[in-house]
Design an enzyme around this catalytic site. Structure first.
Site, PDB file in Angstrom:
ATOM      1  N   CYS A  95     -31.598  -6.246  17.740  1.00 40.32           N
ATOM      2  CA  CYS A  95     -32.796  -5.916  18.508  1.00 40.32           C
ATOM      3  C   CYS A  95     -33.384  -7.195  19.119  1.00 40.32           C
ATOM      4  O   CYS A  95     -33.603  -8.179  18.418  1.00 40.32           O
ATOM      5  CB  CYS A  95     -33.794  -5.243  17.573  1.00 40.32           C
ATOM      6  SG  CYS A  95     -35.487  -5.216  18.165  1.00 40.32           S
ATOM      7  N   GLU A  96     -33.643  -7.157  20.412  1.00 42.43           N
ATOM      8  CA  GLU A  96     -34.163  -8.360  21.060  1.00 42.43           C
ATOM      9  C   GLU A  96     -35.631  -8.614  20.745  1.00 42.43           C
ATOM     10  O   GLU A  96     -36.155  -9.686  21.041  1.00 42.43           O
ATOM     11  CB  GLU A  96     -33.969  -8.274  22.576  1.00 42.43           C
ATOM     12  CG  GLU A  96     -34.787  -7.244  23.288  1.00 42.43           C
ATOM     13  CD  GLU A  96     -34.550  -7.261  24.794  1.00 42.43           C
ATOM     14  OE1 GLU A  96     -35.526  -7.037  25.522  1.00 42.43           O
ATOM     15  OE2 GLU A  96     -33.421  -7.499  25.234  1.00 42.43           O
ATOM     16  N   HIS A  97     -36.298  -7.644  20.131  1.00 39.81           N
ATOM     17  CA  HIS A  97     -37.711  -7.825  19.792  1.00 39.81           C
ATOM     18  C   HIS A  97     -37.909  -8.506  18.445  1.00 39.81           C
ATOM     19  O   HIS A  97     -38.835  -9.307  18.283  1.00 39.81           O
ATOM     20  CB  HIS A  97     -38.426  -6.473  19.793  1.00 39.81           C
ATOM     21  CG  HIS A  97     -38.352  -5.761  21.105  1.00 39.81           C
ATOM     22  ND1 HIS A  97     -38.156  -4.404  21.220  1.00 39.81           N
ATOM     23  CD2 HIS A  97     -38.422  -6.241  22.374  1.00 39.81           C
ATOM     24  CE1 HIS A  97     -38.127  -4.069  22.498  1.00 39.81           C
ATOM     25  NE2 HIS A  97     -38.279  -5.164  23.219  1.00 39.81           N
ATOM     26  N   HIS A  98     -37.060  -8.172  17.462  1.00 34.83           N
ATOM     27  CA  HIS A  98     -37.205  -8.753  16.126  1.00 34.83           C
ATOM     28  C   HIS A  98     -35.932  -9.456  15.641  1.00 34.83           C
ATOM     29  O   HIS A  98     -35.920 -10.019  14.552  1.00 34.83           O
ATOM     30  CB  HIS A  98     -37.568  -7.662  15.110  1.00 34.83           C
ATOM     31  CG  HIS A  98     -38.846  -6.950  15.415  1.00 34.83           C
ATOM     32  ND1 HIS A  98     -38.894  -5.769  16.129  1.00 34.83           N
ATOM     33  CD2 HIS A  98     -40.130  -7.274  15.136  1.00 34.83           C
ATOM     34  CE1 HIS A  98     -40.149  -5.379  16.261  1.00 34.83           C
ATOM     35  NE2 HIS A  98     -40.926  -6.268  15.666  1.00 34.83           N
ATOM     36  N   GLN A 136     -31.409  -0.632  22.942  1.00 39.72           N
ATOM     37  CA  GLN A 136     -30.345   0.378  22.939  1.00 39.72           C
ATOM     38  C   GLN A 136     -30.247   1.123  24.268  1.00 39.72           C
ATOM     39  O   GLN A 136     -29.142   1.415  24.747  1.00 39.72           O
ATOM     40  CB  GLN A 136     -30.556   1.370  21.792  1.00 39.72           C
ATOM     41  CG  GLN A 136     -29.407   2.378  21.665  1.00 39.72           C
ATOM     42  CD  GLN A 136     -29.520   3.245  20.430  1.00 39.72           C
ATOM     43  OE1 GLN A 136     -29.852   2.771  19.352  1.00 39.72           O
ATOM     44  NE2 GLN A 136     -29.240   4.524  20.575  1.00 39.72           N
ATOM     45  N   HIS A 164     -31.940   1.315  13.556  1.00 39.26           N
ATOM     46  CA  HIS A 164     -32.620   0.074  13.902  1.00 39.26           C
ATOM     47  C   HIS A 164     -33.307  -0.505  12.670  1.00 39.26           C
ATOM     48  O   HIS A 164     -34.277   0.061  12.165  1.00 39.26           O
ATOM     49  CB  HIS A 164     -33.643   0.332  15.014  1.00 39.26           C
ATOM     50  CG  HIS A 164     -33.025   0.658  16.331  1.00 39.26           C
ATOM     51  ND1 HIS A 164     -33.211  -0.117  17.454  1.00 39.26           N
ATOM     52  CD2 HIS A 164     -32.182   1.666  16.696  1.00 39.26           C
ATOM     53  CE1 HIS A 164     -32.530   0.406  18.466  1.00 39.26           C
ATOM     54  NE2 HIS A 164     -31.907   1.491  18.036  1.00 39.26           N
ATOM     55  N   CYS A 166     -35.149  -2.970  12.491  1.00 36.21           N
ATOM     56  CA  CYS A 166     -36.512  -3.442  12.759  1.00 36.21           C
ATOM     57  C   CYS A 166     -37.542  -2.401  12.340  1.00 36.21           C
ATOM     58  O   CYS A 166     -38.719  -2.729  12.178  1.00 36.21           O
ATOM     59  CB  CYS A 166     -36.685  -3.810  14.226  1.00 36.21           C
ATOM     60  SG  CYS A 166     -36.403  -2.441  15.369  1.00 36.21           S
TER      61      CYS A 166
END
Length: 206
Positions: A95-98, A136, A164, A166
């Site tokens: 995940c590019e956020h976490h 995704q 996910h 995250c």
């Protein structure tokens, strides 16, 4: 620690100049200290180099060209023009956020025109996009777009199912939740029966 500034190429796209291996290892030591541990203790001495090596494996997709993977095709298929489906392709992404793992499976189908591609190449295309920081929804479209661009088939269908981490190891802590995304191109988008055949083949209802 001074890191290189992001650059832009001639088309205005952001190009990141990679830090050195030593800079990356220093960044890991900083995170270890921030987490509350001592990067100089015995058990963590080699951790920075191990993490940097692991990142090279986890994010190797940035060095791969999915379109190039699909260049070699085969025409001796006796006029085959039905759906080609590769399902349950396991993938691991982040995940590019976490930067937490996304673990799941991909189902990829296309309807060839006159040529087909080796099935291992479809799995490699999934991996090439998975081995990057991802969302995704974006990854689903990227896979479909690459196949459509390279093969020019009558249709492309891609479904991803991912867990996910995250949201299952932090935050709302909901384990066992699967996110499903789809991208339909060509006949799979315009022909309901074709789409239904694909969804049935992967065990889903259209």
């Amino acid at each position: 620690m001074n890191l290189p500034d992001p650059l832009k190429n001639q088309t205005g796209e952001l190009v990141v100049e990679k830090p050195t291996k030593e800079q990356a290892e220093d960044a890991v030591r900083t995170l270890l200290r921030w987490a509350g541990d001592n990067p100089e203790r015995e058990g963590l001495l080699d951790t920075p180099s191990r993490v940097v090596k692991a990142y090279g494996e986890w994010f190797r997709g940035y060095e791969e060209d999915p379109i190039d993977m699909l260049k070699r095709t085969f025409s001796e298929v006796e006029g085959y023009d039905e759906m080609v489906l590769l399902k349950d392709i396991r993938f691991e992404s982040y995940c590019e956020h976490h930067m937490a793992p996304i673990i799941g499976v991909a189902h990829v189908a296309y309807i060839p025109t006159a040529r087909v591609v080796g099935i291992s190449k479809l799995a490699r295309v999934v991996d090439a996009f998975a081995k990057r920081l991802q969302v995704q929804e974006k990854m689903t479209s990227q896979i479909a777009n690459a196949i459509e661009t390279a093969l020019r088939p009558h249709g492309v269908a891609v479904v991803l199912e991912g867990e996910h981490h995250c949201m299952c190891t932090r935050g709302v802590n909901k384990n066992g939740v699967t996110m499903m995304t789809s991208a339909m191109r060509g006949a799979f988008k315009t022909d309901r029966n074709q789409r239904r055949e694909f969804m049935a083949a992967i065990g889903k209802s259209a």
